[in-house]
Design a protein around this motif. Sequence first.
Motif, mmCIF file in Angstrom:
data_model
loop_
_atom_site.group_PDB
_atom_site.id
_atom_site.type_symbol
_atom_site.label_atom_id
_atom_site.label_comp_id
_atom_site.label_asym_id
_atom_site.label_seq_id
_atom_site.Cartn_x
_atom_site.Cartn_y
_atom_site.Cartn_z
ATOM 1 N N VAL A 111 -3.222 39.025 141.978
ATOM 2 C CA VAL A 111 -1.985 38.514 142.563
ATOM 3 C C VAL A 111 -2.191 37.048 142.907
ATOM 4 C CG1 VAL A 111 -0.288 38.754 144.408
ATOM 5 C CG2 VAL A 111 -1.407 40.790 143.470
ATOM 6 N N ASP A 112 -1.451 36.200 142.221
ATOM 7 C CA ASP A 112 -1.537 34.749 142.379
ATOM 8 C C ASP A 112 -0.554 34.307 143.455
ATOM 9 O OD1 ASP A 112 -1.507 31.963 142.102
ATOM 10 O OD2 ASP A 112 -1.460 32.039 139.909
ATOM 11 N N LEU A 114 4.392 37.963 150.194
ATOM 12 C CA LEU A 114 3.318 38.858 149.774
ATOM 13 C C LEU A 114 3.415 40.260 150.365
ATOM 14 C CD1 LEU A 114 0.660 39.036 148.142
ATOM 15 C CD2 LEU A 114 -0.524 38.406 150.252
ATOM 16 N N GLU A 115 3.498 40.357 151.676
ATOM 17 C CA GLU A 115 3.501 41.676 152.312
ATOM 18 C C GLU A 115 4.727 42.489 151.889
ATOM 19 O OE1 GLU A 115 0.844 39.026 154.617
ATOM 20 O OE2 GLU A 115 2.851 38.803 153.789
ATOM 21 N N TRP A 116 5.859 41.860 151.762
ATOM 22 C CA TRP A 116 7.078 42.569 151.366
ATOM 23 C C TRP A 116 6.981 43.067 149.931
ATOM 24 C CZ3 TRP A 116 6.975 38.885 154.991
ATOM 25 C CH2 TRP A 116 7.642 39.169 156.180
ATOM 26 N N ARG A 117 6.375 42.285 149.055
ATOM 27 C CA ARG A 117 6.288 42.637 147.642
ATOM 28 C C ARG A 117 5.194 43.669 147.357
ATOM 29 N NH1 ARG A 117 9.836 42.250 144.537
ATOM 30 N NH2 ARG A 117 8.850 41.203 142.821
ATOM 31 N N LEU A 118 4.163 43.750 148.204
ATOM 32 C CA LEU A 118 3.062 44.677 147.936
ATOM 33 C C LEU A 118 3.060 45.915 148.816
ATOM 34 C CD1 LEU A 118 0.131 42.291 147.034
ATOM 35 C CD2 LEU A 118 1.645 43.571 145.535
ATOM 36 N N ASP A 119 3.972 46.030 149.741
ATOM 37 C CA ASP A 119 4.085 47.249 150.555
ATOM 38 C C ASP A 119 4.616 48.369 149.663
ATOM 39 O OD1 ASP A 119 4.644 49.305 152.294
ATOM 40 O OD2 ASP A 119 6.062 48.163 153.510
ATOM 41 N N PRO A 120 3.798 49.389 149.377
ATOM 42 C CA PRO A 120 4.233 50.457 148.476
ATOM 43 C C PRO A 120 5.466 51.215 148.961
ATOM 44 C CG PRO A 120 1.876 50.591 148.880
ATOM 45 C CD PRO A 120 2.426 49.562 149.825
ATOM 46 N N HIS A 121 5.758 51.141 150.251
ATOM 47 C CA HIS A 121 6.916 51.844 150.801
ATOM 48 C C HIS A 121 8.078 50.910 151.096
ATOM 49 C CE1 HIS A 121 4.589 55.507 151.134
ATOM 50 N NE2 HIS A 121 3.639 54.823 151.741
ATOM 51 N N ILE A 162 -2.969 32.703 135.400
ATOM 52 C CA ILE A 162 -3.903 33.700 134.897
ATOM 53 C C ILE A 162 -3.062 34.733 134.153
ATOM 54 C CG2 ILE A 162 -5.516 35.528 135.509
ATOM 55 C CD1 ILE A 162 -6.236 33.854 138.005
ATOM 56 N N PRO A 163 -3.304 34.921 132.852
ATOM 57 C CA PRO A 163 -2.503 35.903 132.108
ATOM 58 C C PRO A 163 -2.569 37.290 132.749
ATOM 59 C CG PRO A 163 -3.851 34.596 130.617
ATOM 60 C CD PRO A 163 -4.303 34.264 132.023
ATOM 61 N N GLY A 164 -1.418 37.891 132.932
ATOM 62 C CA GLY A 164 -1.336 39.233 133.495
ATOM 63 C C GLY A 164 -1.289 39.287 135.006
ATOM 64 N N ALA A 165 -1.550 38.180 135.673
ATOM 65 C CA ALA A 165 -1.515 38.181 137.143
ATOM 66 C C ALA A 165 -0.068 38.245 137.623
ATOM 67 C CB ALA A 165 -2.200 36.944 137.700
ATOM 68 N N LEU A 166 0.140 38.970 138.691
ATOM 69 C CA LEU A 166 1.440 39.023 139.346
ATOM 70 C C LEU A 166 1.559 37.784 140.231
ATOM 71 C CD1 LEU A 166 4.041 40.609 140.143
ATOM 72 C CD2 LEU A 166 2.658 41.693 141.941
ATOM 73 N N VAL A 167 2.619 37.022 140.050
ATOM 74 C CA VAL A 167 2.848 35.829 140.870
ATOM 75 C C VAL A 167 3.760 36.213 142.031
ATOM 76 C CG1 VAL A 167 3.838 33.506 140.937
ATOM 77 C CG2 VAL A 167 2.534 34.257 138.930
ATOM 78 N N VAL A 168 3.257 36.000 143.244
ATOM 79 C CA VAL A 168 4.017 36.304 144.455
ATOM 80 C C VAL A 168 3.781 35.158 145.433
ATOM 81 C CG1 VAL A 168 4.327 37.883 146.404
ATOM 82 C CG2 VAL A 168 3.720 38.800 144.157
#
Length: 144
Positions: A46-47, A71-78, A60-66
């Motif tokens: 995660v970039d 960050l916390e809002w985009r990666l919180d699984p819930h 970086i190829p394949g990296a998620l740009v956030v």
Amino acid sequence: MTAEGSVRAGSPVGIDELLERVREDLDRFEAGTAHDAARAGEALLVDIRYAALRERDGLIPGALVVERNELEWRLDPHGSHRAPEATSHDLRVVIVCNEGYASSLAAASLRRLGLHRATDLVGGFQAWRAAGLPVTSRTSGQTS
């Protein structure tokens, strides 16, 4: 840091001490290890660098740009604003900033959110590039 993933209470600390404390709980990745883990599907890169750095240096190829402020809002699984890649609290997330400082603090924040395998890239994007790992130009899509 405590078992709950928060910095110990007490006297104020400087940023160097805070980084040292935060990093005690992180199993930080070197560039080659991060590359291998991402290629094997064992880690999500995660970039969090800001747009000007991504434009200047590439991606970086394949990296998620956030962006860091999301960050916390985009990666919180819930969370209602989660990225599709944020599938579980067990997800191995490797945060990439420019030089490996802000990423340590970001990884600690994700751990407090319950992403217990979150970590960061030692030396950040600059270490990735110095190791000769793939970088894609944002404008051309070319890998160097």
